[in-house]
Design a protein around this motif. Structure first.
Motif, short mmCIF file in Angstrom:
data_model
loop_
_atom_site.label_atom_id
_atom_site.label_comp_id
_atom_site.label_asym_id
_atom_site.label_seq_id
_atom_site.Cartn_x
_atom_site.Cartn_y
_atom_site.Cartn_z
N GLY A 120 0.80 -1.22 0.00
CA GLY A 120 0.00 0.00 0.00
C GLY A 120 0.83 1.27 0.00
O GLY A 120 0.29 2.36 -0.17
N GLY A 121 2.13 1.15 0.22
CA GLY A 121 3.01 2.32 0.17
C GLY A 121 3.09 3.04 1.51
O GLY A 121 2.81 2.48 2.57
N LEU A 122 3.48 4.31 1.44
CA LEU A 122 3.72 5.10 2.65
C LEU A 122 2.45 5.35 3.46
O LEU A 122 2.52 5.55 4.67
CB LEU A 122 4.34 6.45 2.28
CG LEU A 122 5.78 6.39 1.78
CD1 LEU A 122 6.24 7.76 1.32
CD2 LEU A 122 6.69 5.87 2.87
N SER A 123 1.32 5.31 2.84
CA SER A 123 0.07 5.57 3.58
C SER A 123 -0.26 4.44 4.55
O SER A 123 -1.05 4.64 5.46
CB SER A 123 -1.09 5.76 2.59
OG SER A 123 -1.30 4.57 1.86
N ARG A 124 0.35 3.28 4.39
CA ARG A 124 0.05 2.13 5.25
C ARG A 124 1.22 1.82 6.18
O ARG A 124 1.35 0.71 6.68
CB ARG A 124 -0.25 0.90 4.41
CG ARG A 124 -1.20 1.09 3.27
CD ARG A 124 -2.68 0.93 3.47
NE ARG A 124 -3.24 -0.12 4.23
CZ ARG A 124 -3.80 -1.21 3.74
NH1 ARG A 124 -3.78 -1.46 2.46
NH2 ARG A 124 -4.37 -2.07 4.54
N THR A 125 2.09 2.81 6.45
CA THR A 125 3.28 2.56 7.26
C THR A 125 2.91 2.14 8.68
O THR A 125 3.50 1.21 9.23
CB THR A 125 4.17 3.81 7.30
OG1 THR A 125 4.48 4.20 5.96
CG2 THR A 125 5.44 3.55 8.04
N SER A 128 1.57 -1.45 8.68
CA SER A 128 2.62 -2.44 8.44
C SER A 128 3.53 -2.58 9.65
O SER A 128 3.99 -3.68 9.95
CB SER A 128 3.43 -2.10 7.19
OG SER A 128 4.13 -0.90 7.36
#
Length: 161
Positions: A120-125, A128
């Protein structure tokens, strides 16, 4: 079997699991791990090094059968190696995505979910990081609970008679 990577044996493993009707079950991941070459090699080497032949011969002279010798003499001696093997196997199974055996979304493992969340990239940091923390806890607990046995394995590895 240590010589071949998992990619080489993936198709034969899939064919075997399909014929045993174990695809889309967790058994398709667990059963192949029970016959791992690392485990067999570790236990063989530990038994050759730590179980003296004189002890087995003495048990045979005393009238103990093969199963009794194995369960009451050999197994307590190799208990540290079992705990080491349990830690390695648990670590490998815990990190297994089950990608070639599990197709049902309800049965997918946590590493698979983590890879989807991280995609999902940086928006899901944050998500994660939370899943990563959840994934770290069980292996650490398994190690803490069996740490004394593993250290016992290491302490006797350099001793010669």
């Amino acid at each position: 079997s240590l010589m071949f990577s998992a990619a080489v044996t993936a198709i034969p493993n899939f064919i075997i699991m399909t014929r045993l009707n174990m695809v889309d079950t967790y058994w398709a991941i667990i059963i192949p791990a029970c016959g791992s070459s690392l485990g067999l090699f570790l236990m063989k080497q530990f038994m050759e090094q730590m179980v003296p032949d004189v002890l087995i011969e003495a048990a045979q002279i005393d009238g103990a059968g093969g199963m009794r010798i194995f369960l009451q003499i050999v197994m307590p001696i190799v208990k540290p190696a079992w705990f080491t093997l349990i830690i390695f196997s648990f670590r490998d199974l815990w990190n297994n995505t089950g990608g070639i055996f599990i197709f049902n979304e309800k049965l997918k493992t946590l590493p698979y979910a983590l890879s989807n969340i991280m995609a999902g990239g940086l928006s899901r940091t944050g998500a994660s990081a939370a899943v990563s923390l959840i994934m770290i806890v069980p292996p650490v607990l398994v190690f803490i609970l069996s740490q004394s046995q593993v250290l016992e394995t290491m302490s006797t590895s350099g001793i010669k008679d």
